[in-house]
Design a protein around this motif. Structure first.
Motif, short mmCIF file in Angstrom:
data_model
loop_
_atom_site.label_atom_id
_atom_site.label_comp_id
_atom_site.label_asym_id
_atom_site.label_seq_id
_atom_site.Cartn_x
_atom_site.Cartn_y
_atom_site.Cartn_z
N SER A 105 -34.97 -7.97 -57.18
CA SER A 105 -34.79 -8.70 -58.44
C SER A 105 -35.39 -10.10 -58.33
O SER A 105 -35.20 -10.78 -57.31
N VAL A 106 -36.09 -10.52 -59.38
CA VAL A 106 -36.60 -11.89 -59.49
C VAL A 106 -36.23 -12.43 -60.86
O VAL A 106 -36.18 -11.68 -61.84
N THR A 107 -35.97 -13.74 -60.92
CA THR A 107 -35.62 -14.39 -62.18
C THR A 107 -36.55 -15.55 -62.43
O THR A 107 -36.72 -16.43 -61.56
N ILE A 108 -37.17 -15.55 -63.60
CA ILE A 108 -38.08 -16.63 -64.01
C ILE A 108 -37.31 -17.57 -64.92
O ILE A 108 -36.73 -17.14 -65.93
N ILE A 109 -37.31 -18.84 -64.57
CA ILE A 109 -36.67 -19.84 -65.42
C ILE A 109 -37.77 -20.61 -66.13
O ILE A 109 -38.57 -21.30 -65.51
N GLY A 110 -37.85 -20.47 -67.44
CA GLY A 110 -38.88 -21.13 -68.24
C GLY A 110 -39.49 -20.17 -69.22
O GLY A 110 -39.82 -19.02 -68.87
N GLY A 111 -39.64 -20.62 -70.46
CA GLY A 111 -40.19 -19.78 -71.51
C GLY A 111 -41.48 -20.30 -72.11
O GLY A 111 -41.85 -19.90 -73.21
N GLY A 112 -42.16 -21.20 -71.38
CA GLY A 112 -43.42 -21.74 -71.87
C GLY A 112 -44.60 -20.86 -71.48
O GLY A 112 -44.49 -19.66 -71.30
N PHE A 113 -45.79 -21.49 -71.37
CA PHE A 113 -47.00 -20.74 -71.05
C PHE A 113 -46.86 -20.00 -69.73
O PHE A 113 -47.03 -18.77 -69.66
N LEU A 114 -46.57 -20.74 -68.67
CA LEU A 114 -46.53 -20.14 -67.34
C LEU A 114 -45.43 -19.11 -67.22
O LEU A 114 -45.64 -18.00 -66.72
N ASP A 159 -32.39 -12.03 -56.46
CA ASP A 159 -32.83 -12.25 -55.08
C ASP A 159 -33.75 -13.47 -54.93
O ASP A 159 -33.78 -14.09 -53.86
N HIS A 160 -34.49 -13.77 -55.98
CA HIS A 160 -35.47 -14.86 -55.88
C HIS A 160 -35.63 -15.54 -57.23
O HIS A 160 -35.58 -14.89 -58.28
N LEU A 161 -35.85 -16.86 -57.18
CA LEU A 161 -36.05 -17.66 -58.39
C LEU A 161 -37.50 -18.12 -58.49
O LEU A 161 -38.13 -18.45 -57.47
N ILE A 162 -38.01 -18.16 -59.72
CA ILE A 162 -39.32 -18.75 -59.99
C ILE A 162 -39.10 -19.82 -61.06
O ILE A 162 -38.70 -19.52 -62.19
N ALA A 163 -39.33 -21.07 -60.69
CA ALA A 163 -39.15 -22.18 -61.64
C ALA A 163 -40.48 -22.48 -62.31
O ALA A 163 -41.46 -22.83 -61.63
N ALA A 164 -40.53 -22.30 -63.62
CA ALA A 164 -41.73 -22.60 -64.41
C ALA A 164 -41.31 -23.48 -65.58
O ALA A 164 -41.32 -23.06 -66.73
N VAL A 165 -40.94 -24.71 -65.25
CA VAL A 165 -40.34 -25.60 -66.25
C VAL A 165 -41.17 -26.86 -66.49
O VAL A 165 -40.64 -27.90 -66.90
N GLY A 166 -42.46 -26.77 -66.24
CA GLY A 166 -43.32 -27.90 -66.57
C GLY A 166 -43.92 -28.57 -65.35
O GLY A 166 -43.72 -28.16 -64.21
#
Length: 650
Positions: free
Chosen positions: A327-336, A417-424
């Motif tokens: 499982s991976v979780t992406i935080i951020g709803g912008g372009f990236l 299991d893992h986080l991906i921060a895409a917040v700017g």
């Protein structure tokens, strides 16, 4: 007169002593015996009259004496001068002889040293006459005999570019285009040569190559393959050889960081203590991905399981991680965040990986797209296999029992299991303090003028530049096309041009090969918008656009000349009757909630003037959009303006 009398007193007794019988024997004997009239009488006659009768023997004798005396004086002067010159000449010969001996000894000593080096096998002696004549004498004289003995970091770079991204590479190419002999040094914190970032969140994830992390080559939507690197390593010269190559070149100094900048001495200091002087400098430091306060205070276990996605090494690491975790979780709803969600959603369908995306907005791209289009985008990403969680604000993150537990402010919890921060992105402006450069308090980044100058010999380009847009005011843009255009312009201005930054850069985003959009200007969902949409065809996809243009980087596909767009007549004043008729006759229509948006245009307005445009599944029309924003006119009917993009044509 006094001189004549003195001369007379000296000569008369002497003459009388030598020729006592001269009075009795006129006209005979030697020259002295032929003097008949006493010298006193001749002198008196000369003083009384300006001359005698022609042929007067007395006058002739007098003149003969004067000529003789002059000759004697001249001979004496010449003799004295020659003696002095002879002494100086001898002294000069002695000095030259001494200097020649010293030079011969020095040359003999150097020759012996070179022969010793050749004997030891370190380098073969190269005669001076075989060196390139075009190489400057100063460089030739400082050229070390052994290239390996040259310092790894040159002490001077005429053109110094701080940062190894797209803006720096575009500037380097621009400098070399205008000055083919230029020596350009790029200082990069990464261990890779300059590369393009867009494929890191797009095409690379759709590759079927099992060795993608090694090759970093990908297939564009049109099927053509290319590398993420702008140029192969052979394109660059080594940093240690840059000062000595004959025709200049571009060198990249990897894994180095500029930590101090002395703008008075035109020098920078690196993190290893080295110093480099420059003549012209470009700051293209880009930005660093932001993290969340909840992650920063969560501890080392959480941070080790979090990816701040930005660089090629982040892609390599994440590509491996997504094959190992469940499982991976992406935080951020912008372009990236939205691009990565679509890319990983495909892997979710193939491998069973759970992909979660959460963001505080009500829909994907909520800060950019109008609400109806944002909601449609969210549904699209869900169909890709992603668990999208809007209106999710992260409160805390903890690591326990081998899992990351995310607690939201509304009470919900998510395990992953893992986080991906895409917040700017946070612009890198650390050099501002030592360099005394101004940082914009509203937008961040180094404040520069319209020519991208921060100081007389310092320019800024790319994500780190807060520039003055002559149409839209002060801005800072974080997109590939802006990095290309601003870097190119900065390079031109570093070589003598004085061009203002008038270009409206575009940006684009793809949600897979079937849905994509291009945008320009101020695209902010808080502005009033007008959308005009039409039915899409099979040609209205990113895949078809790249097949037509031949490239996957759409800022490179803007092959339409600006002149062609400038000839377009944009309607700005239409009567209500005409507007109504145009809306009826056209197949374009205003959007309705829940519809399938095949293709269309979204106009962003400020004071009834179009300041931003999103082209939804419409490609290669950017010059028209740029012309509309450049004109800055009010429009009574944007349906008529939409016709310029041919959205109603099948």
């Amino acid at each position: 007169m006094l001189r004549c009398r003195s001369l007379q007193r000296l000569l008369v007794p002497a003459l009388r002593a030598r020729c006592p019988s001269s009075r009795n024997r006129p006209g005979t004997g030697n020259l002295v015996q032929r003097w008949i009239v006493p010298i006193e009488q001749h002198t008196t006659r000369l003083m009384a009259s300006s001359g005698g009768a022609p042929g007067d023997k007395g006058d002739s004798g007098y003149y003969t004496i004067m000529v003789a005396l002059s000759a004697v004086g001249a001979v004496a002067y010449i003799w004295k001068t020659l003696n002095g010159d002879k002494e100086r000449y001898n002294d000069r010969l002695s000095a030259l002889a001494t200097k020649t001996k010293e030079q011969l000894k020095s040359e003999e000593s150097q020759k012996q040293e070179k022969e010793t080096v050749v004997h030891e096998g370190s380098k073969e002696e190269v005669p001076a006459e075989t060196q390139a004549p075009s190489q400057p004498q100063s460089e030739t004289s400082s050229l070390p005999e052994d290239p390996s003995s040259r310092p790894e970091i040159p002490s001077n770079a005429p053109f110094l570019l701080i940062g190894g991204g797209t803006a720096a590479f575009a500037a380097a190419r621009s400098i070399r285009a205008r000055d083919p002999g230029a020596r350009v040094l790029i200082i990069s914190e990464e261990d890779d040569p300059p590369y393009m970032r867009p494929p890191l969140s797009k095409e690379l994830w759709f590759s079927e190559d099992p060795n993608i992390v090694e090759t970093l080559r990908f297939k564009q939507w049109n099927g053509k393959e290319r590398s993420i690197y702008f140029q192969p390593p052979s394109f660059y010269v080594s940093a240690r050889d840059l000062p000595f190559v004959e025709n200049g070149g571009i060198a990249v100094l990897n894994n180095k960081k500029v930590v101090y900048m002395d703008v008075r001495e035109n020098k920078v200091k690196l993190d290893d203590g080295s110093q480099i002087s420059y003549e012209k400098c470009l700051i293209a430091t880009g930005g660093s991905p932001r993290s969340l306060p909840a992650i920063e205070r969560a501890g080392e276990e959480v941070q080790q399981r979090t990816t701040l996605f930005r660089r090629v090494r982040d892609f390599i690491a994440l590509e491996k991680i997504t094959k190992e975790v469940k499982s991976v979780t992406i935080i951020g709803g912008g372009f990236l965040g939205s691009e990565l969600a679509c890319a990983l959603g495909r892997r979710a369908r193939l491998t069973g990986l759970e992909v979660i995306q959460m963001f505080p907005e009500t829909g994907n791209m909520g800060k950019v797209l109008p609400e109806y289009l944002s909601n449609w985008t969210t549904d699209k990403i869900r169909r890709e296999g992603v668990n999208v969680m809007p209106e999710a604000v992260v409160k805390s993150v903890v690591f326990q029992d081998g899992k990351l537990t995310i607690k939201l402010k509304d009470g919900r919890t998510v395990e992953t299991d893992h986080l991906i921060a895409a917040v700017g992105l946070e612009p890198n402006v650390e050099l501002a303090k030592s360099a005394g450069l101004e940082v914009d308090s509203d937008f961040g980044g180094f404040r520069v003028n319209a020519e991208l100058q921060a100081r007389s010999n310092i320019w800024v380009a790319g994500d780190a530049a807060c520039f003055y847009d002559i149409k839209l005011g002060r801005r800072r843009v974080e997109h590939h096309d802006h990095a290309v255009v601003s870097g190119r312009l900065a390079g031109e201005n570093m070589t003598g041009a004085t061009k203002p930054y008038w270009h409206q850069s575009m940006f684009w985003s793809d949600l897979g090969p079937d849905v994509g959009y291009e945008a320009i200007g101020l695209v902010d969902s808080s502005l009033p918008t007008v959308g005009v949409f039409a039915k899409a065809t099979a040609k209205d996809t990113p895949k078809s656009a790249t097949e037509e243009s031949g490239t996957g980087i759409r800022s490179e596909s803007e092959t339409e000349a600006e002149a062609s767009a400038s000839e377009i007549n944009v309607p700005f004043s239409v009567s209500a009757t005409a507007a109504s008729a145009a809306a009826t006759s056209s197949s374009a229509k205003a959007p309705q909630q829940g519809e399938e948006y095949g293709k269309g245009i979204v106009f962003y307005l400020r004071d009834k003037v179009v300041v931003g445009i999103v082209l939804w599944n419409i490609f290669n029309r950017m010059p028209i959009a740029r012309k509309i924003i450049k004109d800055g006119e009010e429009h009574d009917d944007l349906n008529e303006v939409a016709k310029l993009f041919n959205i109603h044509e099948d």
